[in-house]
Scaffold this active site. Structure first.
Site, short mmCIF file in Angstrom:
data_model
loop_
_atom_site.label_atom_id
_atom_site.label_comp_id
_atom_site.label_asym_id
_atom_site.label_seq_id
_atom_site.Cartn_x
_atom_site.Cartn_y
_atom_site.Cartn_z
N GLY A 41 0.83 -1.21 0.00
CA GLY A 41 0.00 0.00 0.00
C GLY A 41 0.86 1.25 0.00
CG LEU A 44 -1.62 10.33 3.34
CD1 LEU A 44 -2.49 11.21 4.23
CD2 LEU A 44 -0.47 11.15 2.79
CB ALA A 45 -0.21 4.44 6.45
N GLY A 46 1.53 4.06 3.90
CA GLY A 46 2.52 3.26 3.18
C GLY A 46 3.63 4.07 2.56
CB SER A 285 -14.81 18.67 2.78
OG SER A 285 -14.13 19.01 3.97
NE ARG A 334 -15.91 13.26 9.51
CZ ARG A 334 -14.85 12.93 8.78
NH1 ARG A 334 -14.47 11.67 8.69
NH2 ARG A 334 -14.15 13.87 8.16
CD GLU A 429 -9.89 3.57 6.29
OE1 GLU A 429 -11.13 3.37 6.31
OE2 GLU A 429 -9.33 4.19 5.36
NE ARG A 439 -11.36 8.93 9.92
CZ ARG A 439 -11.53 10.05 9.21
NH1 ARG A 439 -11.05 11.20 9.65
NH2 ARG A 439 -12.20 10.02 8.07
#
Length: 641
Positions: A41, A44-46, A285, A334, A429, A439
């Site tokens: 992946g 952003l994390a990967g 958004s 949310r 995630e 979240r």
């Protein structure tokens, strides 16, 4: 399975991460180049993890199924990224961000992980500014902030309505630098289909080339899964169509426990469903709720269109979030905003052709601040809405309704982000760790970059320092067996030649999940859903029709494998929802509510993380529980009034 050990460091909350980093074992620079790490992946994390680990000197293999790492779904995040910088001098702090995140998640997250997230948030902004991310700025040049749901301070940094895209381009540039130096080898259009476990440790993966169909083995000393969430189990969601659970689910079948699978985020500001033709939904958004006012008619007006909304007198409008939650108003979290929109529509006061929508109105903001100001903040979002719906939000309200967005559940990880399989990590995630049962907006980008830039580079060293740098070869029997199993599964999918398409099964699964395991749940409904999903699964393997062949670019074959995994995941989500007989976050259990209709937790019975263990084909999974201990916040029923 041994007792779950979250490996939370001892000591005061504010000192845990600093002391833990000092106590972690290190790999010296000369030895780092001897270790191989797989990153699956490139969101952003990967991307941030691969870039950071390559920069440190490790040999990294990075995999994505897109044609480019920058096509990862992280680009779809619009509104912003949280950080406790307190630039507005409005009372923010690391502790307040920690508290808001714990409270927003309805007290179902691990304190230590959430505090670390808040703590490193301040570094993320500096990192991204240094990379050239074009955050919005005030007139004087300081970085701008705006508010988001669940918070009474302005802590959300943003790049207009394209924050995820700009942050990913920053991480992508760092990743490209490492690709150019040779420290990261990039595999595009490649899907991970299995994890290889040797002597109890994750030592590699099996992939399929999505262009040629070739099945290949890859060995390493550790494997990082950064593959996002599984919201597409509901078929209609705000996720990209290719977002899936396959990598995480195959890891789950190899021994990685799955945490809180039923925790799904319903986003309140999505463009409503317009018909059966849709294959996905579009997010508007949450930042729009800074200036937009949510309302519905006090008395039902059947089929009320946006262009006719201005004809409804002010006294006949119900600004229901402002009415019910005066302290937070339209900026409630949310889950609260979503549930209230659903309640209004259930009362028959919804708008639009379906009655499943409410208004998000900018008339007051435009009158107050001027169109130019609103356009500067949200112009690209307004343009996108107009292109999709044909309505102009500058002249009439948007119509919005809740939709499946993010998944708080994921692979269970300890404080070091390691799953229950040694050497197998889960970031962003893909793991369950930071958001509890709901979240807060602008925290997804924060977690992905925190995990990749500031957590995993430390914690993976502790693991690697304790193992030999001796490499294993892919000619071992574990690799061959896994490759044969994947080929057999591919052959089986292609050989069924049934009468229903993959999409038909996916849509049927999604409708079942949304109806019985969405915003509102009941024991009777969940029991019914479990039987329905078993029936869907049985028919899928008898009657699916997958066109094409194995050794070619075959999108239907890709989808078939992913939907088969979604079906199995759906059943586990139902089991988890049945077990959790409380209302929590966005998960309203009809048998558990307060007198005024709010979600009612049952802390004495359910203050734990559900961690499910796979026991074999067609066997019920085993539930393990990680108790959640709150030493720094008081467990109270949430109130945003």
């Amino acid at each position: 399975m041994t007792k779950l050990d979250p490996k939370v460091p001892a000591g005061p909350l504010a000192e845990k991460w600093s002391k833990h980093k000092f106590n972690l074992k290190l790999v010296n620079p000369a030895n780092k180049r001897k270790y191989d790490i797989i990153v699956v992946g490139t969101g952003l994390a990967g991307a941030s993890a691969a870039a950071s680990l390559g920069e440190l000197g490790y040999n990294v293999k990075a995999f994505c199924f897109q044609d480019s790492p920058r096509r990862a779904h992280s680009i779809a995040a619009q509104g912003g990224i949280n950080a406790a910088k307190n630039y507005q001098n409005d009372g923010d702090s690391v502790y307040r961000l920690f508290y808001d995140t714990i409270k927003g998640g309805d007290y179902r997250a691990r304190e230590a992980n959430v505090y670390r997230l808040a703590e490193v948030s301040v570094n993320i902004i500096d990192q991204c500014v240094a990379q050239g991310v074009p955050f919005a700025r005030e007139y004087g040049g300081n970085l701008a902030n705006r508010s988001f749901g669940g918070s009474q301070v302005s802590r959300t940094f943003y790049a207009r309505g394209q924050t995820g895209q700009q942050l990913l381009l920053g991480a992508y540039s760092a990743l490209n630098r490492q690709i150019a130096t040779g420290k990261v080898k990039m595999y595009n259009r490649t899907e991970m289909l299995d994890v290889i476990v040797i002597d109890g440790k994750a030592r590699g993966i099996i992939t399929r080339d999505l262009v040629t169909g070739k099945i290949e083995p890859h060995a390493a000393h550790a494997v990082l899964l950064c593959t996002g969430g599984y919201g597409n189990v509901f078929y209609l969601s705000t996720n990209a169509k290719n977002s899936n659970v396959t990598a995480a689910w195959r890891a789950h079948k190899r021994g990685a426990l799955f945490g809180n699978p039923c925790f799904t985020q319903i986003h309140p500001t999505c463009i409503p469903v317009s018909g059966d033709h849709q294959s996905k939904l579009t997010l508007m958004s949450e930042s729009l709720r800074n200036d937009g006012r949510v309302w519905a008619p006090k008395v039902a007006v059947k089929g009320l269109k946006a262009k006719d909304a201005t004809k409804i007198p002010e006294g006949d409008r119900d600004y229901f979030l402002e009415r019910r939650y005066p302290s937070f108003g339209n900026l409630v979290p949310r889950d609260v905003a979503s549930r209230n929109a659903k309640m209004v529509c259930d009362e028959g006061r919804g708008v639009g052709a379906t009655g499943l929508a409410v208004f998000l109105d900018f008339a007051d903001a435009i009158k107050r601040d001027g169109r130019a100001t609103i356009e500067a903040k949200y112009g690209n979002l307004f343009d996108m809405y107009k292109q999709i719906t044909g309505d102009n939000p500058y002249e009439m309200p948007m119509m919005i309704f809740p939709a499946v967005h993010y998944t708080m559940g994921g692979l269970w990880v300890d404080y070091n982000l390691m799953t229950t399989v040694p050497g197998l990590y889960s970031l962003g995630e893909c793991n369950f760790s930071d958001h509890g049962a709901n979240r807060l907006g602008a925290s997804a980008l924060m977690q992905g970059l925190a995990d990749g830039y500031f957590v995993i580079p430390y914690t993976i060293g502790d693991y690697l320092a304790g193992m030999s740098w001796e490499k294993i070869t892919t000619d071992r029997p574990e690799f061959k067996e896994a490759m044969d199993n994947i080929q057999n599964r591919v052959n089986k999918l292609l050989s069924i030649k049934g009468k229903k398409t993959v999409d038909e099964f996916h849509r049927e699964l999604g409708l079942t999940m949304w109806e019985y395991c969405g915003m509102s749940r009941s024991a009777a409904g969940l029991a019914k859903a479990k039987e329905k999903i078993k029936s869907i699964r049985k028919e899928f393997w008898e009657n699916v029709n997958v066109l094409g062949t194995a050794n070619e670019l075959n999108g239907e074959l890709e989808k078939a494998g992913r939907v088969a995994d979604f079906i199995e995941l759906g059943e586990l989500m139902i089991d988890d929802a049945l077990d959790r007989a409380e209302s929590c976050g966005g998960h309203f259990r009809e048998e558990s509510s307060t007198p005024d209709g709010e979600a009612m937790r049952k802390d004495d019975d359910f203050a734990y993380v559900s961690a499910w263990e796979y026991l074999g084909e067609n066997k019920e999974e085993q539930l393990h529980k990680e108790p959640l201990i709150f030493e720094n916040v008081k467990l109270t029923q949430r109130s945003y009034k």
